[in-house]
Design an enzyme around this catalytic site. Structure first.
Site, PDB file in Angstrom:
ATOM      1  CB  CYS A   1      48.781  10.198   6.843  1.00 36.91           C
ATOM      2  SG  CYS A   1      48.706  10.611   5.087  1.00 36.91           S
TER       3      CYS A   1
ATOM      4  CB  CYS B   1      44.624  16.088   7.422  1.00 38.94           C
ATOM      5  SG  CYS B   1      44.186  14.362   7.716  1.00 38.94           S
TER       6      CYS B   1
ATOM      7  CD  GLU C   1      40.533   8.343  14.368  1.00 32.93           C
ATOM      8  OE1 GLU C   1      39.702   8.880  13.604  1.00 32.93           O
ATOM      9  OE2 GLU C   1      41.395   8.962  14.982  1.00 32.93           O
TER      10      GLU C   1
ATOM     11  CB  CYS D   1      41.075  12.263   8.522  1.00 30.51           C
ATOM     12  SG  CYS D   1      40.604  11.455   7.076  1.00 30.51           S
TER      13      CYS D   1
ATOM     14  CB  CYS E   1      46.751  17.391   4.168  1.00 31.71           C
ATOM     15  SG  CYS E   1      46.908  16.473   2.631  1.00 31.71           S
TER      16      CYS E   1
ATOM     17  CB  CYS F   1      35.091   5.698   6.523  1.00 31.58           C
ATOM     18  SG  CYS F   1      36.497   6.760   6.222  1.00 31.58           S
TER      19      CYS F   1
HETATM   20  N1  SAH Z   1      44.742  10.468   1.977  1.00 30.85           N
HETATM   21  C1  SAH Z   1      43.524  10.366   1.254  1.00 30.85           C
HETATM   22  C2  SAH Z   1      42.367   9.776   2.033  1.00 30.85           C
HETATM   23  C3  SAH Z   1      42.197  10.151   3.466  1.00 30.85           C
HETATM   24  S1  SAH Z   1      41.566  11.714   3.853  1.00 30.85           S
HETATM   25  C4  SAH Z   1      43.157  11.719   0.688  1.00 30.85           C
HETATM   26  O1  SAH Z   1      43.876  12.676   0.903  1.00 30.85           O
HETATM   27  O2  SAH Z   1      42.169  11.809  -0.026  1.00 30.85           O
HETATM   28  C5  SAH Z   1      39.885  11.711   3.341  1.00 30.85           C
HETATM   29  C6  SAH Z   1      39.360  13.083   2.990  1.00 30.85           C
HETATM   30  O3  SAH Z   1      39.176  13.885   4.178  1.00 30.85           O
HETATM   31  C7  SAH Z   1      40.306  13.875   2.099  1.00 30.85           C
HETATM   32  O4  SAH Z   1      39.577  14.552   1.122  1.00 30.85           O
HETATM   33  C8  SAH Z   1      40.925  14.834   3.076  1.00 30.85           C
HETATM   34  O5  SAH Z   1      41.492  15.931   2.419  1.00 30.85           O
HETATM   35  C9  SAH Z   1      39.748  15.154   3.976  1.00 30.85           C
HETATM   36  N2  SAH Z   1      40.074  15.760   5.263  1.00 30.85           N
HETATM   37  C10 SAH Z   1      41.136  15.545   6.054  1.00 30.85           C
HETATM   38  N3  SAH Z   1      41.081  16.319   7.153  1.00 30.85           N
HETATM   39  C11 SAH Z   1      39.946  17.022   7.071  1.00 30.85           C
HETATM   40  C12 SAH Z   1      39.316  17.988   7.908  1.00 30.85           C
HETATM   41  N4  SAH Z   1      39.876  18.400   9.043  1.00 30.85           N
HETATM   42  N5  SAH Z   1      38.156  18.502   7.477  1.00 30.85           N
HETATM   43  C13 SAH Z   1      37.574  18.097   6.319  1.00 30.85           C
HETATM   44  N6  SAH Z   1      38.112  17.188   5.502  1.00 30.85           N
HETATM   45  C14 SAH Z   1      39.296  16.665   5.868  1.00 30.85           C
END
Ligand code: SAH
Length: 354
Positions: free
Chosen positions: A110, A117, A90, A331, A114, A103
């Site tokens: 990944c 995510c 995406e 994401c 997390c 973006c």
């Molecule tokens: N892996 C990197 C970049 C990709 S995620 C990182 O962790 O920073 C980009 C941002 O979106 C990160 O801050 C991540 O924690 C956040 N993110 C991921 N899923 C999310 C969600 N469901 N709601 C809000 N932010 C989210």
């Protein structure tokens, strides 16, 4: 066959030389590639013999746009992009007053895990090459018919887990012959891979480093982000101090507020105590709820109260504008719903928008 978009100017010059061609042809070819001419035959001013050689050695790795979702709330566009091997990623285009921001994803899936995510649910499939990350910006520019002014590495994937390709991508974005976007207009977001932050600092780039902190306390962070089992918040802060020392750049800390988990006044105070002496900025993010977990978005009131605490401590704080929340702009959500629908034999999308 190589993807010509993976090459920088020097590499293409060397290739030209090896082929008995003039070096300046490299720049000619690059100029067309970056101006959306993605067919060797359509490149002007180059002898056809050179074109034949190019065609034998290279393909132009422009992926297919499978779907474009346009937000009705703002002008955010989300592109579902398919590479030649069938992998989907995406890319999001956001319109701001100062221009367009893209973006990009840095990996297919990944492996950081997390909990909130969507990108990480089926793990990582593979890294994207520098040219594949670059191609996202190129197709985005073509889609909107305009140049992009900012690039953020905040799509699917962990940029610092694909370090070499990401650094080369930054070079291509920044280069005059490339996208010619200033480093100050690039933001790289990481979940906090400490040794790679130190390594990045050595390059003294002027890009903004954003750290996905999301918690001010190690044990709580571990319940949200497995990477916290490897590196403590203290270690991340040390790496950030070094980044600031090396680059003079302010760090952005991302903090996604989850209802009842990390959104209390006490959490805000803990965060403030950690960041008080740091050249930094906090970006509070209302969490985007996804189907696969129980993380719920906090209330507006909590966000306001949380930010007040930080501001009282003198910490610069903003609340991220929720962009494109009607089109699954967080994401990995679009790819995920696409894959799910395909698995179930259906057409179109799962419709798990917020
Ligand atoms: N892996 C990197 C970049 C990709 S995620 C990182 O962790 O920073 C980009 C941002 O979106 C990160 O801050 C991540 O924690 C956040 N993110 C991921 N899923 C999310 C969600 N469901 N709601 C809000 N932010 C989210």
């Amino acid at each position: 066959m190589n993807n010509i978009l993976d090459f920088n100017l020097l590499e293409l010059k060397i290739w030209m030389k090896e082929q008995g061609e003039s070096e300046f042809r490299a720049k000619q070819v690059m100029d067309f590639l970056y101006k959306e001419v993605w067919d060797f035959d359509a490149i002007k001013n180059i002898p056809s013999s050179t074109k034949e050689k190019l065609k034998k050695s290279f393909f132009i790795g422009i992926p297919e746009i499978v779907e474009v979702l346009c937000s009705k709330e703002d002008e955010t566009k989300k592109l579902l992009i398919k590479f030649a091997d069938g992998n989907l990623i995406e890319t999001v285009i956001m319109k701001y007053k100062h221009g367009y921001s893209v973006c990009v994803s840095t990996q297919v899936g990944c492996r950081m895990g997390c909990k909130f995510c969507a990108s990480t649910i089926n793990g990582m499939v593979r890294n994207l090459s520098s040219g594949e990350i670059l191609a996202q910006v190129l197709v985005a520019q073509k889609e909107i018919g305009s140049r992009v002014s900012n690039v953020v590495l905040m799509g699917s994937g962990e940029p610092l887990d694909n370090y070499d390709n990401v650094i080369k991508f930054l070079e291509l974005v920044n280069a005059e012959y490339g996208l010619n976007i200033g480093q100050r207009h690039i933001t790289l977001s990481t979940c906090g891979i400490v040794p790679k932050i130190f390594k990045l600092s050595e390059l003294k780039l002027q890009i903004t480093l954003a750290i996905s902190l999301h918690s001010a306390e190690d044990n709580l962070r571990k319940t949200m982000m497995p990477i916290a089992n490897k590196y403590t918040i203290d270690e991340i802060i040390d790496a950030c101090k070094n980044y600031i020392k090396m680059t003079n750049k302010r760090i952005t800390f991302e903090y996604a507020l989850v209802k009842g988990v990390n959104d209390s006044i006490e959490d805000a105070k803990k965060l403030s105590r950690i960041l008080i002496d740091l050249l930094c900025h906090v970006n509070l993010i209302p969490i985007n709820e996804i189907q696969e977990n129980t993380f719920k978005s906090t209330t507006k009131e909590h966000i306001v109260n949380f930010s007040k605490v930080l501001l009282d401590f003198g910490i610069e704080t903003t609340v991220r504008r929720e962009m494109g929340s009607d089109i699954n702009a967080a994401c990995g959500q679009l790819r995920r719903s696409y894959l799910e629908t395909k698995k179930n034999g259906g057409e179109g999308y799962g419709g798990d928008s917020n």
